[in-house]
Write a protein that holds these residues in place. Structure first.
Motif, PDB file in Angstrom:
ATOM      1  N   HIS A 293      85.617  -9.918  28.115  1.00  0.00           N
ATOM      2  CA  HIS A 293      86.242  -9.756  26.805  1.00  0.00           C
ATOM      3  C   HIS A 293      87.488 -10.634  26.637  1.00  0.00           C
ATOM      4  CE1 HIS A 293      84.286  -5.567  26.046  1.00  0.00           C
ATOM      5  NE2 HIS A 293      83.452  -6.571  25.855  1.00  0.00           N
ATOM      6  N   GLU A 401      78.340 -16.914  23.455  1.00  0.00           N
ATOM      7  CA  GLU A 401      77.895 -16.000  24.516  1.00  0.00           C
ATOM      8  C   GLU A 401      77.061 -16.763  25.537  1.00  0.00           C
ATOM      9  OE1 GLU A 401      77.256 -12.627  26.731  1.00  0.00           O
ATOM     10  OE2 GLU A 401      78.604 -12.926  25.057  1.00  0.00           O
ATOM     11  N   ASN A 483      72.592  -9.478  16.804  1.00  0.00           N
ATOM     12  CA  ASN A 483      73.691  -9.207  17.732  1.00  0.00           C
ATOM     13  C   ASN A 483      73.177  -8.814  19.112  1.00  0.00           C
ATOM     14  OD1 ASN A 483      75.940  -9.817  16.215  1.00  0.00           O
ATOM     15  ND2 ASN A 483      76.099  -7.783  15.314  1.00  0.00           N
ATOM     16  N   ASN A 487      74.152 -10.922  22.269  1.00  0.00           N
ATOM     17  CA  ASN A 487      75.091 -10.273  23.205  1.00  0.00           C
ATOM     18  C   ASN A 487      74.343  -9.575  24.333  1.00  0.00           C
ATOM     19  OD1 ASN A 487      77.754  -9.625  24.003  1.00  0.00           O
ATOM     20  ND2 ASN A 487      77.545  -7.568  23.135  1.00  0.00           N
ATOM     21  N   ARG A 743      85.247  -5.744  19.541  1.00  0.00           N
ATOM     22  CA  ARG A 743      84.557  -6.368  18.410  1.00  0.00           C
ATOM     23  C   ARG A 743      85.431  -6.439  17.163  1.00  0.00           C
ATOM     24  NH1 ARG A 743      78.716  -3.802  17.810  1.00  0.00           N
ATOM     25  NH2 ARG A 743      78.488  -5.717  16.559  1.00  0.00           N
ATOM     26  N   ARG A 745      87.560  -8.744  16.073  1.00  0.00           N
ATOM     27  CA  ARG A 745      87.462 -10.040  15.391  1.00  0.00           C
ATOM     28  C   ARG A 745      86.089 -10.198  14.723  1.00  0.00           C
ATOM     29  NH1 ARG A 745      91.077 -14.139  16.873  1.00  0.00           N
ATOM     30  NH2 ARG A 745      92.593 -13.572  18.466  1.00  0.00           N
ATOM     31  N   GLU A 746      85.058  -9.831  15.469  1.00  0.00           N
ATOM     32  CA  GLU A 746      83.697  -9.999  14.941  1.00  0.00           C
ATOM     33  C   GLU A 746      83.492  -9.215  13.650  1.00  0.00           C
ATOM     34  OE1 GLU A 746      79.313  -8.224  15.934  1.00  0.00           O
ATOM     35  OE2 GLU A 746      80.731  -8.467  17.586  1.00  0.00           O
ATOM     36  N   LEU A 749      85.530 -10.681  10.768  1.00  0.00           N
ATOM     37  CA  LEU A 749      84.938 -11.897  10.236  1.00  0.00           C
ATOM     38  C   LEU A 749      83.745 -11.580   9.333  1.00  0.00           C
ATOM     39  CD1 LEU A 749      84.806 -14.970  10.156  1.00  0.00           C
ATOM     40  CD2 LEU A 749      83.387 -14.887  12.239  1.00  0.00           C
ATOM     41  N   LEU A 750      82.924 -10.634   9.732  1.00  0.00           N
ATOM     42  CA  LEU A 750      81.788 -10.247   8.894  1.00  0.00           C
ATOM     43  C   LEU A 750      82.250  -9.713   7.536  1.00  0.00           C
ATOM     44  CD1 LEU A 750      79.455  -8.490  11.515  1.00  0.00           C
ATOM     45  CD2 LEU A 750      79.024 -10.643  10.329  1.00  0.00           C
ATOM     46  N   GLU A 842      92.440 -10.175  21.571  1.00  0.00           N
ATOM     47  CA  GLU A 842      91.197  -9.638  22.127  1.00  0.00           C
ATOM     48  C   GLU A 842      91.514  -8.403  22.940  1.00  0.00           C
ATOM     49  OE1 GLU A 842      87.995 -12.925  23.088  1.00  0.00           O
ATOM     50  OE2 GLU A 842      89.916 -13.415  23.971  1.00  0.00           O
TER      51      GLU A 842
END
Length: 842
Positions: A293, A401, A483, A487, A743, A745-746, A749-750, A842
């Motif tokens: 991470h 990834e 995802n 991942n 998650r 940031r992920e 962003l979405l 993070e």
């Protein structure tokens, strides 16, 4: 690097909390197991009973030669379940040793006093008072068969002063004795209270004629102690016994201490091995996930000229500091947990009252070092990829990834699965502890194989579940499937933790349920008698003959419970056994004989369960070599093979074969079958009153008591399994929370590109459903294979019993915990503004 690591920990407390929890909980669990082992290793019992003796010769264990490996014969030592004894001539041989003042033979009789029935008491001959040494407090020594001397613990609460009378039950008979004197010692005595007969009367009451329980050696003041001990050991070896000296005299005085020591060492070591494997899985997964991470941070360090060695040193320093903090918390927690476990074991009769938690320094050092090594090794492996790439590629590598894994990982994973499958054959070919050990190894190999193959499993599952997720969750399901594919490697720790929780819980917990169910069912179905004559102090062999003479009684069978030592493929096993009078046994017992007949049971013969016969390689008509509970070797002809070994013991002997080879020499119960409408109940009640504490009970109640005994014996396994499964579940929740919080940031962003909060939630739910479904399916499959294999090997049952409530609780609890550990942190993340979430570390 150490200063940088400390600053990182201080400013990223939340990110390292999950790793700290996994390490601290692992240290606490392992500390409990290790301290139990250390306490057992240090436990020697109370040598006070033989405090004046320089050595005690006794027979408390049995050493058996096993298979020969590489030219060396393996030897196994097992505790004797029925206290071995030594020949009377040993006392004479020891008395002739130069420097020996006296060699005193000690008889240990099981007695109960009506004055203090709840106080554990043993009977001895008067001459053995010299071994403590006891001294007269009042009165005089016993001089006739009707007199006894009692120690202060018996005299104090009951006022058994010289001249008073009391009832003493021994050998199943109650007799009245006059107290001639009261004895005491200079020290503080523990263990059992003692009363003393004349030597002649003690010999007459002893069920082991011509033998002593132990012989104590008293030396002259000017004796050469070393020379005396050397000669004593030689004589003891020649007699097949052991010379106990120093603190080991406590084991000679109270073999229960040796049993407690063996239990603590065995249970602690066995579950320490299981716990170490689980902690290894959890710590490796948690530390590895934590490093993964932080790929962006580590990549940035590489991009600004940090060397690979510096990055690895920083990570190792961080984990090392966390390990020290975890040790500071986990070691005290383990000490507290061990004391709680000790109290629970004592209250349920697994350990004696004088068993204490001792040591801790060795255990703490070993546990902290072990956990730290696993954590450091995991951090090193996880940091290799990030630290090895070139600085110009570091940030790009962190943004994508990594692939599923290398060829070595794939080959190792397939090898683990193949090894686990091969162990199913070994488990099916063995029984008892050997089968259990093979099954646990099979379980861990399966889990390790899943951990190594998890990237491929996750990718394959994502492709297979993609249409289902899209159908149920729409666009959110499409994102979830994408995802899961992308991942696949990041979800390794999550999948492993969930599979371990379900696989371990489903195997070990339900195994114990199957053993209990099999024992109770076989006992209930195999007892044909309606009544059982019982007594808390035991019944003489004549009780069965007396019962047969009662009008209306069709058959009566005396049953004497014991244990014997039998050979096995790898090492000897101590198994439950029974001695019966076969006269009329076919009308009181149904052992489900498959070949041969119990009618042929005589002295020199034996009946064996089919499971035990297969393990030992015995067939009908073979000569079976085994050892009775006191260590006496016997060779018996197999005359019957039966199936109900769990309910009645793996070995059934003629009762006369056991004469002189059990502690009490008494029957535990007499099974009685009456003719229909015989009206024999009143006469049987009258018969029961002839024996101290005798009563006639319905055999259905006897089965109920057996169920309680089995449940108590299974409590230890379930308690330890609960701890291990609880740790695995905690680790699963811990890992899920880490994965969800990483998650931020992920998800931000979405949302910035147009995904609504509801769509993001549904996407996470779809991902979790897919991952959880795969984990539950694999974990349940592993548990099913392992449980079925071991239940078939141990009990002979083809299909294991799995209660619906148990599976519902296991799968439902794991599902609820996994969802809670994901939904709560994701909900918290989605409450954060997307712009702010993109700026979060993070």
């Amino acid at each position: 690097m150490l200063r940088l690591a400390a600053q990182t920990l201080r400013h990223r407390t939340g990110g390292f909390l999950a790793t700290f929890v996994a390490l601290a909980a692992g240290v606490a669990v392992l500390m409990t197991c290790a301290l139990l082992v250390e306490s057992g290793w240090r436990h020697q019992g109370d040598p006070h009973r033989y405090g004046a003796a320089v050595a005690v010769v006794a027979d408390r264990d049995l050493t058996v030669d096993g298979p020969t490996v590489l030219g060396e014969t393996e030897r196994t030592t097992v505790l004797l379940p029925e206290r071995g004894s030594v020949p009377g001539k040993v006392a004479g041989d020891l008395a002739d040793v130069p420097g020996v003042d006296r060699a005193v033979g000690d008889r240990r009789l099981v007695v109960t006093t009506t004055a203090v029935p709840g106080l554990p008491t043993t009977g001895h001959g008067w001459s053995s008072t010299a071994l403590a040494p006891y001294r007269l407090v009042s009165g005089r020594p016993p001089r006739s068969d009707g007199e006894i001397a009692v120690d202060a613990r018996l005299a104090g609460p009951t006022r058994l002063e010289p001249g008073a009378t009391t009832e003493v039950v021994t050998g199943g008979v109650s007799r009245t004795y006059e107290v001639s004197g009261v004895v005491g010692t200079d020290g503080t005595a523990s263990g059992r209270a003692a009363l003393f007969f004349t030597d002649a009367h003690a010999a007459a009451l002893d069920p082991h004629p011509g033998r002593y329980d132990a012989v104590g050696v008293l030396t002259a003041p000017d004796a050469d102690r070393d020379a005396v001990l050397a000669e004593v050991r030689r004589i003891a070896d020649a007699a097949g016994a052991t010379a106990y000296t120093g603190d080991d005299r406590g084991i000679a005085a109270e073999p229960e201490s040796a049993a407690a020591r063996s239990l603590a060492l065995g249970a602690g070591a066995a579950f320490a091995g299981y716990a170490a494997a689980i902690v290894g899985f959890v710590v490796a997964g948690t530390v590895g996930l934590s490093v993964r991470h932080r790929r962006r941070d580590l990549a940035l360090l590489r991009a600004v000229a940090a060397t690979p060695g510096q990055v690895r040193s920083m990570l190792l320093a961080e984990v090392g500091l966390l390990g020290l903090l975890a040790g500071a918390v986990g070691v005290p927690a383990g000490l507290l947990a061990t004391r709680q476990v000790r109290d629970a074991l004592v209250s349920r009769g697994f350990l004696p009252d004088d068993f204490t938690v001792r040591g801790g320094v060795l255990s703490a050092a070993a546990v902290v070092v072990t956990v730290a090594v696993v954590a450091l090794l995991s951090a090193w492996i996880a940091a290799l990829r990030v630290s090895r790439i070139r600085p110009t590629e570091a940030l790009g590598e962190a943004a994508v990834e990594p692939a599923t894994g290398g060829r070595a990982r794939l080959v190792c994973g397939l090898a683990c699965v193949a090894g686990a499958l091969s162990l199913t054959v070994l488990t099916g070919a063995t029984d008892g502890q050997t089968a259990l050990g093979a099954a646990m190894a099979m379980l861990y190999l399966f889990v390790l194989g899943v951990a190594l193959l998890a990237p491929w499993i996750n990718q394959g599952a994502a492709r297979l579940l993609g249409p289902v997720l899209r159908t149920v969750w729409g666009d959110s399901g499409y994102l979830a499937a994408a995802n899961l594919r992308a991942n696949a490697r990041g979800a390794v720790a999550v999948l492993t933790a969930l599979v371990l929780s379900v696989g371990l819980g489903g195997t070990v917990w339900f195994l114990q349920d199957n053993l209990e169910r099999q024992t109770v069912a076989q006992s209930r179905e195999g007892v044909l008698a309606q009544y059982a004559l019982t007594s808390g102090t035991g019944l003489p062999a004549s009780a069965a003959a007396e019962a047969r003479r009662v009008p209306g009684v069709a058959a009566a069978t005396g049953v004497r419970r014991t244990s014997v030592v039998v050979p096995d493929r790898l090492e000897p096993q101590t198994v439950p056994a029974q001695g019966i009078d076969p006269l009329g046994a076919d009308r009181t017992l149904d052992l489900r004989v498959r070949s041969g007949s119990l009618d042929a049971l005589r002295e020199g013969t034996v009946a064996v369960s089919t499971v035990r016969a297969d393990a030992a390689g015995w067939r009908l008509g073979d000569k079976a070599r085994l050892w009775l509970g006191d260590g006496t070797p016997v060779t018996l002809r197999v005359v019957a093979l039966y199936e109900r070994g769990w309910g009645f013991g793996d070995v059934t002997l003629h009762r006369r074969t056991l004469d002189g080879h059990t502690v009490t020499g008494l029957d535990d119960r007499v099974l009685i079958r009456t003719a229909p409408d015989s009206g024999a109940e009143g006469a049987l009640a009258e018969l029961a009153r002839r024996y101290p504490g005798g009563q006639v009970t319905d055999t259905a109640r006897l089965t109920g008591e057996l169920a309680e005994d089995v449940a108590v014996s299974g409590w230890l396994n379930k308690m330890l399994v609960t701890v291990l499964v609880g740790y695995a579940v905690l680790a699963a929740a811990n890992t899920l929370v880490m994965a969800a919080l990483a998650r931020t940031r992920e998800l931000s962003l979405l949302r910035l590109v147009g995904v609504t909060r509801g769509q993001a939630k549904r996407m996470v739910h779809a991902e979790q459903a897919g991952l959880l479904g795969v984990a539950l399916l694999i974990g349940a499959a592993i548990a099913a294979v392992t449980l079925t294999t071991i239940v078939r090997a141990v009990t002979g049952a083809t299909v294991p019993h799995v209660p619906a409530t148990g599976w519902t609780a296991l799968l439902g609890g794991t599902t609820a915990l996994a969802l809670l550990a994901t939904v709560v942190p994701v909900t918290h993340i989605l409450r954060t503004a997307p712009v702010e979430g993109m700026g979060v570390r993070e």
